[in-house]
Design an enzyme around this catalytic site. Structure first.
Site, PDB file in Angstrom:
ATOM      1  CG  ASP A 187      43.564  10.309  15.190  1.00 24.89           C
ATOM      2  OD1 ASP A 187      42.607  10.943  15.611  1.00 24.89           O
ATOM      3  OD2 ASP A 187      44.545  10.005  15.876  1.00 24.89           O
ATOM      4  CB  THR A 193      44.344  16.125  17.237  1.00 26.26           C
ATOM      5  OG1 THR A 193      43.621  15.286  16.359  1.00 26.26           O
ATOM      6  CG2 THR A 193      44.482  15.452  18.564  1.00 26.26           C
TER       7      THR A 193
HETATM    8  P1  ADP Z   1      39.478  16.892  14.891  1.00 32.99           P
HETATM    9  O1  ADP Z   1      40.759  16.132  14.860  1.00 32.99           O
HETATM   10  O2  ADP Z   1      39.721  18.351  15.116  1.00 32.99           O
HETATM   11  O3  ADP Z   1      38.472  16.311  15.828  1.00 32.99           O
HETATM   12  P2  ADP Z   1      37.742  15.992  12.782  1.00 32.99           P
HETATM   13  O4  ADP Z   1      38.191  15.561  11.429  1.00 32.99           O
HETATM   14  O5  ADP Z   1      37.232  14.965  13.718  1.00 32.99           O
HETATM   15  O6  ADP Z   1      38.915  16.815  13.410  1.00 32.99           O
HETATM   16  O7  ADP Z   1      36.619  17.106  12.563  1.00 32.99           O
HETATM   17  C1  ADP Z   1      35.972  17.714  13.645  1.00 32.99           C
HETATM   18  C2  ADP Z   1      35.103  18.834  13.148  1.00 32.99           C
HETATM   19  O8  ADP Z   1      34.080  18.346  12.284  1.00 32.99           O
HETATM   20  C3  ADP Z   1      34.402  19.518  14.307  1.00 32.99           C
HETATM   21  O9  ADP Z   1      34.456  20.904  14.104  1.00 32.99           O
HETATM   22  C4  ADP Z   1      32.978  18.993  14.198  1.00 32.99           C
HETATM   23  O10 ADP Z   1      32.033  19.890  14.742  1.00 32.99           O
HETATM   24  C5  ADP Z   1      32.834  18.869  12.704  1.00 32.99           C
HETATM   25  N1  ADP Z   1      31.747  17.957  12.321  1.00 32.99           N
HETATM   26  C6  ADP Z   1      31.567  16.681  12.689  1.00 32.99           C
HETATM   27  N2  ADP Z   1      30.436  16.170  12.131  1.00 32.99           N
HETATM   28  C7  ADP Z   1      29.898  17.156  11.395  1.00 32.99           C
HETATM   29  C8  ADP Z   1      28.742  17.270  10.548  1.00 32.99           C
HETATM   30  N3  ADP Z   1      27.908  16.253  10.389  1.00 32.99           N
HETATM   31  N4  ADP Z   1      28.508  18.448   9.939  1.00 32.99           N
HETATM   32  C9  ADP Z   1      29.349  19.484  10.085  1.00 32.99           C
HETATM   33  N5  ADP Z   1      30.470  19.434  10.851  1.00 32.99           N
HETATM   34  C10 ADP Z   1      30.739  18.308  11.495  1.00 32.99           C
END
Ligand code: ADP
Ligand code: MG
Length: 514
Positions: A56, A89
């Site tokens: 996170d 974030t």
């Molecule tokens: P953040 O803290 O920015 O939310 P995350 O590690 O949760 O970071 O990643 C979020 C990103 O991952 C977003 O751009 C989301 O669209 C992408 N994402 C989530 N699941 C998938 C998936 N199955 N395939 C491709 N991208 C994904």
């Protein structure tokens, strides 16, 4: 002379900008490997050796020991993002870093920071408008699953996503409480109507079940005032000591009696309850718990119509809250309080289970994000395809828009459009794909208006329709990430001086320190 002064000013300005750009890029570099489903986790170790393993972004940055003022400003972006949208974030930080990197290029071309700021603002506003074109209605379950992808919660995301959607639809976010308990499978997690409180009775002889509960909430110690506690007693005189003890007991019983005579059969105390008072309460079949968290006290007050009382002497029936059933239930090794049948029965709880404390904590963070994101999506109904697809679309549209801007801010709008590609590029990179190849494929896919939902196929490489994959995120997460990243970049770019010259030199020499 004047020339020298201007020269010195320009140098100072250049140094401040360099330091700030460096700080922004470093912070972004630090979190970028955690982005997306294939992102890695960070293990944070504090001075006492305690560890947190997390993916996170907000947690990483909150826990990191950052001293550089610009870095702190950038971390503020993550906090705003987390407070408003519960998610996105890492994306917001990565985007801020990339905007600063693009700005660096523009500064090298002697474009004035004010022009860059102007272009960035223009681009961000325009992006907001373009983003509206992409909104879709999608099922909340996909939003919940997408929010949990890439976290420890992922393997159990089906059951957790369902709980998430259930509770987000049943109650406002502020009425949802999450309790974490180690010692079971994640699949044993459940949504529970009513209020759960992570507390237990202070005396074993208290009742486990109270029907028609009348609940007193007290936010002071249930004990005698300090002066009565600490009265000096002549130890030479045994009778005096005994008399003192007996008197104290009577006074404490009288205090407990005040609560009992209000009609309460449950007492939840924010602070401590004296042992003698506890015994008296137990003897009268009253349930009592101490050191109840303030947020729990407030939740009970809200759900049961209780008033939190500080003046025990004057507690009355009208201060009490009501509930059909107040129970102590057993989950794993530890008991929990469960309150159901409350007059304002909006409260919903989630009991999260996982084998170990570390895992349940990390799942808790992922769940908190997911439930926030789902209620956001539920309340405003606007969603977008994920996987970097919306960033790709905005990048294309802004590049077209840039040509209509003209002048020097045109270059800043173009740079902004370039910067947006960092999200799909990083998703690709973290999946072991070549970011450039992926961007080229994505640009090709996005050259037509029919494939605006194409994003990174993080599992198999190449590009794919994210909607078909059920990768969906709330509109506001993306829009907030873009807005706050551009505002922070603008704020940092306007700084031409950091006023602690000595420190500045040190930072310049030693590099940025976490
Ligand atoms: P953040 O803290 O920015 O939310 P995350 O590690 O949760 O970071 O990643 C979020 C990103 O991952 C977003 O751009 C989301 O669209 C992408 N994402 C989530 N699941 C998938 C998936 N199955 N395939 C491709 N991208 C994904
Ligand atoms: Mg996320």
């Amino acid at each position: 002379m004047t020339e020298q002064v201007t020269d010195a000013n320009q140098k100072q300005q250049a140094t401040a900008q360099q330091v700030n750009i460096f700080a922004a890029k470093e912070i972004a570099n630090f979190v970028r490997s955690t982005l997306g489903p294939m992102g890695m986790d960070k293990m944070l170790v504090d001075q006492a050796g305690d560890t947190v393993v997390t993916n996170d972004g907000a947690t990483i940055l909150r826990t990191m020991n950052v001293t550089h003022p610009t870095a702190k400003m950038i971390i503020e972006v993550a906090r705003t993002q987390e407070e408003n949208c519960y998610d996105g974030t890492t994306s917001s930080i990565i985007l801020t870093g990339e905007l600063m990197k693009q700005a660096e290029g523009l500064l090298a071309k002697k474009i004035h920071p004010t022009m860059i700021v102007k272009g960035f603002k223009l681009a961000a506003n325009q992006a907001e408008e373009y983003l509206e074109n992409l909104t879709i209605d999608e099922d909340l379950l996909s939003v919940a699953k997408t929010a949990m992808t890439g976290k420890s919660a992922e393997t159990d995301k089906d059951v957790l996503a369902e709980i998430c959607v259930d509770v987000a639809q049943a109650a406002k976010l502020s009425d949802i409480s999450v309790i974490k308990r180690a010692g079971a499978k994640v699949g044993d997690s459940a949504a529970i109507a009513g209020l759960l409180i992570d507390k237990s009775m202070v005396h074993h002889a208290m009742p486990e079940t109270v029907q028609d509960a009348k609940i007193a909430l007290i936010d002071v110690d249930v004990t005698l005032p300090d002066f009565a506690q600490q009265m000096q007693v002549q130890v030479s005189n045994n009778d005096a000591v005994e008399e003192f003890i007996a008197k104290r007991k009577v006074q404490l019983q009288a205090l407990a009696e005040k609560v009992i005579s209000s009609g309460a059969n449950v007492l939840l105390c924010l602070r401590d309850i004296d042992k003698l008072a506890t015994e008296h309460l137990a003897k009268h079949g009253i349930y009592a718990a101490r050191r109840v968290a303030k947020s729990d006290m407030e939740a009970v007050a809200k759900a049961t119509n209780a008033r939190i009382v500080s003046d025990i002497d004057n507690i009355t029936a009208s201060d009490l809250g009501t509930a059909d059933l107040f129970q102590e239930v057993h989950v794993g090794d530890e008991p929990l309080i469960k309150i159901t049948g409350t007059p304002n029965s909006t409260a919903v709880s989630v009991l999260l289970r996982a084998p170990t404390k570390h895992v349940v904590d990390e799942i808790g963070r992922a769940f908190d994000d997911a439930v926030g994101v789902v209620s956001l999506a539920y309340s405003n109904g606007k969603m977008l395809a994920g996987g970097g697809s919306s960033f790709m679309y905005l990048s294309r549209m802004l590049k077209q828009f840039a040509s209509t801007v003209g002048g020097r801010s045109q270059m800043a709008v173009e740079a902004f459009a370039e910067a947006l590609e960092i999200i799909p590029a990083t998703l690709a990179e973290n999946s072991g794909l070549d970011p450039l190849d992926t961007l080229i494929e994505l640009r090709t896919a996005h050259s037509s208006d029919d494939s605006t939902t194409y994003g990174v196929n993080v599992y198999e490489g190449g590009v794919i329709d994210m909607l078909a994959e059920g990768v969906v995120e709330p509109f506001s997460v993306v829009s907030q990430a873009i807005q706050s990243a551009s505002e922070t970049a603008a704020m940092i770019l306007r700084i031409d001086n950091i006023i602690t010259a000595k420190k500045l030199a040190e930072i310049g020499e030693d590099g940025f320190q976490y």
